[in-house]
Design a protein around this motif. Structure first.
Motif, mmCIF file in Angstrom:
data_model
loop_
_atom_site.group_PDB
_atom_site.id
_atom_site.type_symbol
_atom_site.label_atom_id
_atom_site.label_comp_id
_atom_site.label_asym_id
_atom_site.label_seq_id
_atom_site.Cartn_x
_atom_site.Cartn_y
_atom_site.Cartn_z
ATOM 1 N N LEU A 151 -12.797 127.684 24.664
ATOM 2 C CA LEU A 151 -14.173 128.155 24.545
ATOM 3 C C LEU A 151 -14.649 127.939 23.121
ATOM 4 N N VAL A 152 -15.859 127.398 22.989
ATOM 5 C CA VAL A 152 -16.431 127.084 21.684
ATOM 6 C C VAL A 152 -17.854 127.625 21.629
ATOM 7 N N GLU A 153 -18.120 128.471 20.640
ATOM 8 C CA GLU A 153 -19.467 128.978 20.405
ATOM 9 C C GLU A 153 -20.261 127.938 19.630
ATOM 10 N N VAL A 154 -21.516 127.733 20.034
ATOM 11 C CA VAL A 154 -22.402 126.776 19.363
ATOM 12 C C VAL A 154 -23.643 127.515 18.870
ATOM 13 N N GLN A 155 -23.983 127.299 17.592
ATOM 14 C CA GLN A 155 -25.244 127.763 17.041
ATOM 15 C C GLN A 155 -25.993 126.518 16.576
ATOM 16 N N SER A 156 -27.202 126.358 17.080
ATOM 17 C CA SER A 156 -27.977 125.148 16.828
ATOM 18 C C SER A 156 -29.360 125.553 16.334
ATOM 19 N N ASP A 157 -29.649 125.268 15.069
ATOM 20 C CA ASP A 157 -30.930 125.631 14.469
ATOM 21 C C ASP A 157 -31.682 124.378 14.081
ATOM 22 N N GLY A 158 -32.957 124.314 14.475
ATOM 23 C CA GLY A 158 -33.694 123.099 14.166
ATOM 24 C C GLY A 158 -35.186 123.253 14.307
ATOM 25 N N VAL A 159 -35.832 122.090 14.365
ATOM 26 C CA VAL A 159 -37.291 122.036 14.497
ATOM 27 C C VAL A 159 -37.692 120.901 15.434
ATOM 28 N N ARG A 160 -38.833 121.106 16.064
ATOM 29 C CA ARG A 160 -39.457 120.051 16.862
ATOM 30 C C ARG A 160 -40.940 120.050 16.518
ATOM 31 N N HIS A 161 -41.474 118.851 16.235
ATOM 32 C CA HIS A 161 -42.902 118.765 15.963
ATOM 33 C C HIS A 161 -43.397 117.358 16.266
ATOM 34 N N ALA A 162 -44.697 117.292 16.467
ATOM 35 C CA ALA A 162 -45.385 116.040 16.795
ATOM 36 C C ALA A 162 -46.877 116.333 16.747
ATOM 37 N N PRO A 163 -47.714 115.307 16.886
ATOM 38 C CA PRO A 163 -49.145 115.573 17.015
ATOM 39 C C PRO A 163 -49.411 116.519 18.193
ATOM 40 N N PRO A 164 -50.492 117.304 18.134
ATOM 41 C CA PRO A 164 -50.762 118.311 19.174
ATOM 42 C C PRO A 164 -50.743 117.761 20.597
ATOM 43 N N GLU A 165 -51.264 116.553 20.819
ATOM 44 C CA GLU A 165 -51.291 116.014 22.188
ATOM 45 C C GLU A 165 -49.886 115.712 22.700
ATOM 46 N N VAL A 166 -48.971 115.336 21.808
ATOM 47 C CA VAL A 166 -47.588 115.073 22.218
ATOM 48 C C VAL A 166 -46.885 116.391 22.540
ATOM 49 N N MET A 167 -47.069 117.402 21.695
ATOM 50 C CA MET A 167 -46.466 118.710 21.954
ATOM 51 C C MET A 167 -46.994 119.293 23.263
ATOM 52 N N ALA A 168 -48.280 119.109 23.556
ATOM 53 C CA ALA A 168 -48.855 119.604 24.808
ATOM 54 C C ALA A 168 -48.249 118.881 26.002
ATOM 55 N N ALA A 169 -48.041 117.580 25.892
ATOM 56 C CA ALA A 169 -47.417 116.811 26.979
ATOM 57 C C ALA A 169 -45.989 117.275 27.221
ATOM 58 N N LEU A 170 -45.245 117.547 26.152
ATOM 59 C CA LEU A 170 -43.884 118.071 26.301
ATOM 60 C C LEU A 170 -43.901 119.430 26.992
ATOM 61 N N ALA A 171 -44.841 120.286 26.610
ATOM 62 C CA ALA A 171 -44.951 121.615 27.221
ATOM 63 C C ALA A 171 -45.259 121.531 28.708
ATOM 64 N N ARG A 172 -45.960 120.476 29.127
ATOM 65 C CA ARG A 172 -46.256 120.275 30.558
ATOM 66 C C ARG A 172 -45.094 119.627 31.300
ATOM 67 N N GLY A 173 -44.030 119.252 30.574
ATOM 68 C CA GLY A 173 -42.872 118.626 31.207
ATOM 69 C C GLY A 173 -43.009 117.132 31.403
ATOM 70 N N GLU A 174 -43.972 116.526 30.744
ATOM 71 C CA GLU A 174 -44.159 115.086 30.894
ATOM 72 C C GLU A 174 -43.056 114.331 30.149
ATOM 73 N N PRO A 175 -42.541 113.268 30.742
ATOM 74 C CA PRO A 175 -41.497 112.490 30.055
ATOM 75 C C PRO A 175 -42.091 111.662 28.915
ATOM 76 N N LEU A 176 -41.484 111.788 27.755
ATOM 77 C CA LEU A 176 -41.902 111.021 26.582
ATOM 78 C C LEU A 176 -40.653 110.490 25.886
ATOM 79 N N PRO A 177 -40.723 109.322 25.286
ATOM 80 C CA PRO A 177 -39.558 108.837 24.536
ATOM 81 C C PRO A 177 -39.300 109.732 23.333
ATOM 82 N N ARG A 178 -38.041 109.924 22.999
ATOM 83 C CA ARG A 178 -37.717 110.834 21.902
ATOM 84 C C ARG A 178 -38.265 110.353 20.565
ATOM 85 N N GLU A 179 -38.622 109.081 20.469
ATOM 86 C CA GLU A 179 -39.216 108.560 19.247
ATOM 87 C C GLU A 179 -40.658 109.053 19.042
#
Length: 157
Positions: free
Chosen positions: A85-113
């Motif tokens: 058993l291995v505990e994982v702690q993962s701290d980070g950030v995600r950001h993009a232009p507002p329209e990209v973040m909105a598309a991600l929030a809707r579950g739309e597939p977008l390339p990670r780039e």
């Protein structure tokens, strides 16, 4: 005057994390932005260094800041193929232009780039064969899919 820097530390592929996620729960406005969490519903890790499953029950705590940056603090447990058993702690950030973040929030597939999604990972375990994990840092490049988060994890040399 710009100082001379030594060569950057190397990155070695460790594993790919594929974690299923449940619907987001918002706690509403907090002192630093919208406070929310995403329950983690298990998944798999597979790669040259770590292989196994993600146990159900982890949580990804988040703050959606006013500047559009999503702060991420995920905490979960792996069961490796040998049962460790291995505990994982993962701290980070995600950001993009507002329209990209909105598309991600809707579950739309977008390339990670199309967006910036990075996390710094730390591990903790008592399993003798995996003690080296307690002494390292890993960097992950993330991708948000409709019902899954994918992280390509690299050990920092």
């Amino acid at each position: 005057m710009t100082p001379d820097f030594p060569t950057a530390p190397p990155l070695w592929p460790m594993t790919r994390v594929e974690c299923r996620v449940r619907p987001l729960v918002s706690l509403g406005p907090g002192k630093h932005g919208e406070r929310r969490y995403v329950p983690l519903a298990g998944g798999r890790v597979a790669g040259p260094e770590l292989n196994g499953e993600i146990l159900d029950g982890g949580v990804d705590w988040q703050v959606q800041r006013a500047d559009g940056v999503l702060e991420i603090a995920a905490h979960y447990v792996l069961r490796l193929d040998d049962g460790a058993l291995v505990e994982v702690q993962s701290d980070g950030v995600r950001h993009a232009p507002p329209e990209v973040m909105a598309a991600l929030a809707r579950g739309e597939p977008l390339p990670r780039e199309a967006y910036y999604f990075r996390t710094l990972m730390r591990f903790q375990t008592g399993a003798p064969a995996w003690q080296h994990l307690n002494r390292l840092l890993a960097l992950a490049v993330g991708e948000r899919l409709a019902d899954c988060v994918r992280l390509d994890v690299y050990r920092v040399g």
